[in-house]
Write a protein that holds these residues in place. Structure first.
Motif, PDB file in Angstrom:
ATOM      1  N   LEU A 119      -2.569  -8.474  14.164  1.00  0.00           N
ATOM      2  CA  LEU A 119      -2.735  -7.758  13.160  1.00  0.00           C
ATOM      3  C   LEU A 119      -2.339  -8.415  11.881  1.00  0.00           C
ATOM      4  CD1 LEU A 119      -1.391  -4.164  14.018  1.00  0.00           C
ATOM      5  CD2 LEU A 119      -3.740  -4.852  13.432  1.00  0.00           C
ATOM      6  N   SER A 123      -5.887  -8.076   9.763  1.00  0.00           N
ATOM      7  CA  SER A 123      -5.958  -6.969   8.647  1.00  0.00           C
ATOM      8  C   SER A 123      -4.328  -7.089   8.241  1.00  0.00           C
ATOM      9  CB  SER A 123      -6.274  -5.775   9.414  1.00  0.00           C
ATOM     10  OG  SER A 123      -5.322  -5.373  10.291  1.00  0.00           O
ATOM     11  N   GLY A 124      -3.646  -7.565   8.509  1.00  0.00           N
ATOM     12  CA  GLY A 124      -2.363  -7.557   7.938  1.00  0.00           C
ATOM     13  C   GLY A 124      -1.223  -6.590   8.353  1.00  0.00           C
ATOM     14  N   LEU A 125      -0.099  -6.798   8.034  1.00  0.00           N
ATOM     15  CA  LEU A 125       1.256  -5.576   8.357  1.00  0.00           C
ATOM     16  C   LEU A 125       1.545  -5.063   7.037  1.00  0.00           C
ATOM     17  CD1 LEU A 125       3.420  -8.412  10.665  1.00  0.00           C
ATOM     18  CD2 LEU A 125       1.769  -6.540  11.418  1.00  0.00           C
ATOM     19  N   PRO A 126       2.314  -3.813   7.427  1.00  0.00           N
ATOM     20  CA  PRO A 126       2.595  -3.038   6.305  1.00  0.00           C
ATOM     21  C   PRO A 126       3.585  -4.145   5.202  1.00  0.00           C
ATOM     22  CG  PRO A 126       2.654  -1.796   8.170  1.00  0.00           C
ATOM     23  CD  PRO A 126       2.387  -3.159   8.697  1.00  0.00           C
ATOM     24  N   ASN A 127       3.349  -3.985   4.032  1.00  0.00           N
ATOM     25  CA  ASN A 127       4.104  -4.772   2.956  1.00  0.00           C
ATOM     26  C   ASN A 127       5.471  -4.199   2.787  1.00  0.00           C
ATOM     27  OD1 ASN A 127       5.161  -6.153   0.687  1.00  0.00           O
ATOM     28  ND2 ASN A 127       3.624  -5.594  -0.716  1.00  0.00           N
ATOM     29  N   ASN A 241      -1.318  -3.311  -2.814  1.00  0.00           N
ATOM     30  CA  ASN A 241      -0.666  -4.184  -1.652  1.00  0.00           C
ATOM     31  C   ASN A 241       0.026  -3.578  -0.719  1.00  0.00           C
ATOM     32  OD1 ASN A 241      -1.650  -6.272  -3.617  1.00  0.00           O
ATOM     33  ND2 ASN A 241       0.354  -5.736  -5.006  1.00  0.00           N
ATOM     34  N   LEU A 242      -0.418  -2.566  -0.082  1.00  0.00           N
ATOM     35  CA  LEU A 242       0.024  -1.920   0.998  1.00  0.00           C
ATOM     36  C   LEU A 242       0.171  -3.038   2.240  1.00  0.00           C
ATOM     37  CD1 LEU A 242      -1.398   1.802   0.932  1.00  0.00           C
ATOM     38  CD2 LEU A 242       0.644   0.834   0.496  1.00  0.00           C
ATOM     39  N   TRP A 243      -0.780  -3.796   2.212  1.00  0.00           N
ATOM     40  CA  TRP A 243      -0.812  -4.516   3.367  1.00  0.00           C
ATOM     41  C   TRP A 243      -0.688  -6.267   3.186  1.00  0.00           C
ATOM     42  CZ3 TRP A 243      -0.757  -2.320   8.220  1.00  0.00           C
ATOM     43  CH2 TRP A 243      -1.123  -0.954   8.407  1.00  0.00           C
ATOM     44  N   SER A 245      -1.682 -10.192   4.727  1.00  0.00           N
ATOM     45  CA  SER A 245      -1.860 -10.839   5.930  1.00  0.00           C
ATOM     46  C   SER A 245      -1.091 -12.192   5.764  1.00  0.00           C
ATOM     47  CB  SER A 245      -3.600 -11.302   5.768  1.00  0.00           C
ATOM     48  OG  SER A 245      -4.152 -10.017   5.731  1.00  0.00           O
ATOM     49  N   ASN A 314      -6.091  -0.856  11.593  1.00  0.00           N
ATOM     50  CA  ASN A 314      -4.863  -1.471  11.830  1.00  0.00           C
ATOM     51  C   ASN A 314      -3.883  -0.317  12.170  1.00  0.00           C
ATOM     52  OD1 ASN A 314      -5.119   0.243   9.306  1.00  0.00           O
ATOM     53  ND2 ASN A 314      -4.423  -1.177   7.986  1.00  0.00           N
ATOM     54  N   MET A 318      -1.544  -0.464  15.497  1.00  0.00           N
ATOM     55  CA  MET A 318      -0.157  -0.428  15.202  1.00  0.00           C
ATOM     56  C   MET A 318       0.259   0.760  16.363  1.00  0.00           C
ATOM     57  SD  MET A 318       1.902  -0.674  11.800  1.00  0.00           S
ATOM     58  CE  MET A 318       0.882  -2.005  11.418  1.00  0.00           C
TER      59      MET A 318
END
Length: 403
Positions: A119, A123-127, A241-243, A245, A314, A318
């Protein structure tokens, strides 16, 4: 509906793969130490399919609620043939036995970390630094709820708009108390029908207080009964900017940090598990279902369907990573028939023999598991009962993320 069913099937498949990998962790470790693996099965009960390769029978059973890896001589009470004896688990060094019993837990931890890393680079991780301060996205009129997802018609700008709250205002406090999220703001307002509340807002670099009368409105509880709640006619602007990468290298640190947070949350969830069971039972008879309460394979798969239906892949992955961490920690509980219970017995044998040596006595040999059968049966019955209760709750009153 098609996307929802796809999500249900995919998450159920993910659970099956998680269980399969857990048991594979035991199998691979056992083979690495020269132990004999007799059977590797996914599920319990009657055999649906099986095939034998070498000394191992691989199969799928009818009830997909777990799995098992049958290793020859797991206990002294497990009969072994003369040919199996050199490969029997009970005849191996204690540290190898502990390693094999931990193999499933370690496998689940590895799977969870790999999902999170995947992730992080996609798609990224939670900021962790996202600003959740409530920002007004819309002001509107307020009205009574007339159905599960419907409100009566209304006009005007609503109490907040009439009091002077504007779109774009950042709400930093309510009645002098700091507000960290729109959910906190909503829940506070819901409990103040007919009262005046003071919103402290930031606007164009200035901070000002706005007094807003909370309108009493009718809302429906989970049972469909009308209740009086408060409303001011505000909705939140989307968070930004929730996620985040990461590149392949930076993702390593981000994965470690997020894994630590998720692991800590899993520990808290496991610790609160027993206290949440009464709420699960109450939900079967119509009480509100706890969003953070336990779920079965059925409930988790339904939530997976909701996430896929809204393209929240995502969150889907998770949740699967979190499931792996929960399964790992749950299996470490030091009670049979869980892995942690078997590990506790092996460590007890080691400690017992240490004190026997101090007294000039020879090691006493493997523990007699027959003495543990009452605890094993009681724990198995408890797990089965709790599992069935959660399944029933997931059928009659499931957790719904989106109403």
């Amino acid at each position: 509906m098609g996307a929802y069913l796809l999500g249900v099937v995919l998450f159920a498949l993910g659970i099956a793969v998680t269980i399969a990998l857990h048991e594979a962790g035991h199998m691979f470790t056992a083979r690495a130490f020269g132990m004999r693996v007799r059977r590797y099965f996914i599920g319990f009960g009657p055999t649906v399919w099986s095939v034998k390769r070498g000394h191992t029978t691989y199969g799928v059973a009818a009830l997909p609620f777990g799995g098992f890896c049958d290793i020859a001589g797991m206990t002294a009470q497990d009969p072994v043939t003369a040919e199996e004896a050199p490969h029997a688990m009970v005849n191996k060094p204690w540290w190898q036995r502990v390693a094999v019993l931990s193999g499933g837990v370690i496998m689940n931890m590895i799977v969870g970390v790999l999902i999170i890393y995947g992730l992080a680079v996609t798609s990224g991780l939670p900021n962790p630094h996202v600003d959740t301060t409530p920002t007004v996205g819309e002001v509107s009129c307020v009205s009574d709820q007339t159905g599960p997802e419907t409100l009566a018609d209304c006009t005007g700008t609503g109490p907040a708009g009439e009091a002077g709250v504007l779109v774009g205002d950042r709400i930093v406090a309510l009645d002098g108390e700091p507000v960290e999220s729109f959910v906190q703001l909503r829940d506070t307002v819901l409990g103040k029908p007919g009262e005046d509340v003071v919103f402290t807002v930031e606007r164009d670099g200035r901070t000002l207080d706005v007094t807003v009368p909370v309108a009493p409105v009718t809302r429906l509880d989970t049972a469909g009964n009308p209740v009086t709640a408060g409303a001011v006619g505000l909705s939140s602007a989307p968070l930004e900017n929730l996620w985040v990468s990461y590149g392949p290298v930076a993702a390593v640190g981000a994965t470690a940090a997020f894994t630590g947070d998720l692991f800590e949350a899993t520990v808290r969830g496991l610790a609160s598990f027993p206290a949440k069971i009464p709420g699960v039972v109450a939900s079967i008879f119509g009480a509100e279902r706890d969003m953070e309460g336990p779920m079965s394979v059925v409930g988790a798969s339904r939530v997976g369907g909701e996430l896929v239906e809204r393209s929240l892949w995502n969150m889907f992955w998770m949740m699967l990573a979190s499931l792996n961490f929960f399964l790992a920690l749950f299996n470490l509980v030091p009670l049979p028939p869980l892995d942690g219970g078997h590990i506790a017995v092996v460590l007890w044998e080691k400690v017992r023999d240490f004190f026997r040596r101090l007294r000039g006595l020879a090691p006493a040999g493997p523990a007699n598991y027959e003495k543990l059968l009452p605890i094993t049966y009681a724990m198995a019955a408890l797990l089965l009962t709790v599992g069935m209760l959660v399944i029933v709750a997931d059928v009659v009153n499931p957790v719904r993320l989106f109403g």
